[in-house]
Motif scaffolding. Structure first.
Motif, PDB file in Angstrom:
ATOM      1  N   PRO A  32     -15.049  40.418   7.309  1.00 15.48           N
ATOM      2  CA  PRO A  32     -16.300  40.777   6.641  1.00 15.48           C
ATOM      3  C   PRO A  32     -17.156  39.531   6.391  1.00 15.48           C
ATOM      4  CG  PRO A  32     -14.472  40.885   5.099  1.00 15.48           C
ATOM      5  CD  PRO A  32     -13.897  40.580   6.446  1.00 15.48           C
ATOM      6  N   ASN A  33     -18.451  39.720   6.400  1.00 15.99           N
ATOM      7  CA  ASN A  33     -19.433  38.668   6.126  1.00 15.99           C
ATOM      8  C   ASN A  33     -19.487  37.563   7.179  1.00 15.99           C
ATOM      9  OD1 ASN A  33     -20.077  39.966   3.687  1.00 15.99           O
ATOM     10  ND2 ASN A  33     -18.425  38.894   2.647  1.00 15.99           N
ATOM     11  N   ALA A  34     -18.852  37.768   8.322  1.00 15.71           N
ATOM     12  CA  ALA A  34     -18.950  36.763   9.381  1.00 15.71           C
ATOM     13  C   ALA A  34     -20.319  36.871  10.029  1.00 15.71           C
ATOM     14  CB  ALA A  34     -17.857  36.957  10.418  1.00 15.71           C
ATOM     15  N   LYS A  35     -20.882  35.736  10.373  1.00 17.88           N
ATOM     16  CA  LYS A  35     -22.202  35.723  10.998  1.00 17.88           C
ATOM     17  C   LYS A  35     -22.050  35.916  12.499  1.00 17.88           C
ATOM     18  CE  LYS A  35     -24.320  32.930   7.532  1.00 17.88           C
ATOM     19  NZ  LYS A  35     -25.365  31.989   7.271  1.00 17.88           N
ATOM     20  N   THR A  47     -23.747  26.739   4.849  1.00 20.77           N
ATOM     21  CA  THR A  47     -23.077  27.995   4.539  1.00 20.77           C
ATOM     22  C   THR A  47     -21.573  27.905   4.817  1.00 20.77           C
ATOM     23  OG1 THR A  47     -23.002  30.361   4.957  1.00 20.77           O
ATOM     24  CG2 THR A  47     -23.531  28.969   6.831  1.00 20.77           C
ATOM     25  N   ASN A  99     -19.804  30.754   5.295  1.00 24.26           N
ATOM     26  CA  ASN A  99     -19.419  31.949   6.034  1.00 24.26           C
ATOM     27  C   ASN A  99     -19.080  31.591   7.477  1.00 24.26           C
ATOM     28  OD1 ASN A  99     -19.906  33.459   3.814  1.00 24.26           O
ATOM     29  ND2 ASN A  99     -21.685  34.535   4.607  1.00 24.26           N
ATOM     30  N   ASN A 156     -18.572  32.171  11.508  1.00 27.12           N
ATOM     31  CA  ASN A 156     -19.294  33.013  12.460  1.00 27.12           C
ATOM     32  C   ASN A 156     -18.307  33.601  13.453  1.00 27.12           C
ATOM     33  OD1 ASN A 156     -19.267  31.508  15.087  1.00 27.12           O
ATOM     34  ND2 ASN A 156     -19.972  29.922  13.704  1.00 27.12           N
ATOM     35  N   ARG A 157     -18.721  34.671  14.077  1.00 27.58           N
ATOM     36  CA  ARG A 157     -17.817  35.425  14.945  1.00 27.58           C
ATOM     37  C   ARG A 157     -17.378  34.640  16.181  1.00 27.58           C
ATOM     38  NH1 ARG A 157     -17.372  39.821  12.222  1.00 27.58           N
ATOM     39  NH2 ARG A 157     -19.146  40.976  11.436  1.00 27.58           N
TER      40      ARG A 157
END
Length: 161
Positions: free
Chosen positions: A44-47, A57, A59, A61-62
Motif C-alpha cells: 500500500p502507498n507505493a508510488k 519522500t 514511500n 515506488n513500485r
C-alpha cells in the motif's frame, strides 16, 4: 523459501525433473519476475513512478519494489545452483526445462523432508553458515557501516582523546 513450495508436486505424481517438479518453474527467472510484480503491487502507498533521487519522500515506488522482490526470489534459485546435489535449476522455465548448475558448487544440498533434522542436516547448516550466512552478515554489516556517511568522505575510525 517460497520457491521450494514445489516439493508438494511429489504428492501429485509430478517428477523431480518435470517443468513443475522440484527446482523447476518456481526457481525460474520468469517466476521471480511475476512474484516480484505481484508483491510490489500489493504494497500500500507505493508510488507507481520511478523515484526521484532528490525526493525526500519515504514511500517506496513500485519499480524499486519489483526489482527488490524479484532479486530476493531469484536469489533462491541462484543459491540452489551452487549446491552439490539435485538435477539442476530450470532458470528459463516455462520457455525451457533445461536444468543448470554453476561450475563451482560449494554448498551442501539440503535433504528434503524430515531428513533435514539429521546429522547430515547439521552438516548442511554448517555449509550454509560458511557460504551464505557469514557473507550475508559481512555485507549487511558493511552496508550499515557506510550508511549515512556523506559521499566523498573516507571512512575513519573514531579516536578518543
Amino acid at each position: 523459501m517460497l520457491p521450494d513450495v514445489d516439493v508438494i508436486s511429489f504428492a501429485f505424481g509430478i517428477r523431480y525433473e518435470d517443468m513443475f517438479g522440484h527446482r523447476g518453474f518456481t526457481h525460474s527467472i520468469f517466476f521471480a519476475a511475476v512474484l516480484g510484480a505481484v508483491a510490489a503491487w500489493q504494497i500500500p502507498n507505493a508510488k507507481p513512478q520511478i523515484p526521484n533521487p532528490k525526493s525526500q519522500t519515504s514511500n517506496p515506488n513500485r519499480a524499486v519494489l519489483f526489482l527488490w522482490f524479484t532479486a530476493v526470489t531469484l536469489s533462491h534459485g541462484l543459491l540452489d545452483a551452487l549446491t552439490n546435489g539435485g538435477r539442476g535449476i530450470a532458470f528459463f522455465a516455462p520457455f525451457s526445462n533445461h536444468r543448470y548448475f554453476f561450475p563451482w558448487r560449494p554448498i551442501q544440498v539440503s535433504p528434503i523432508g524430515a531428513g533435514f533434522f539429521s546429522p547430515r542436516g547439521l552438516l548442511v547448516l554448517a555449509s550454509e553458515a560458511v557460504w551464505i550466512w557469514l557473507p550475508s552478515a559481512i555485507i549487511a554489516a558493511s552496508a550499515r557501516m557506510f550508511e549515512g556517511r556523506p559521499k566523498g568522505r573516507p571512512l575513519r575510525a573514531s579516536v578518543r582523546r
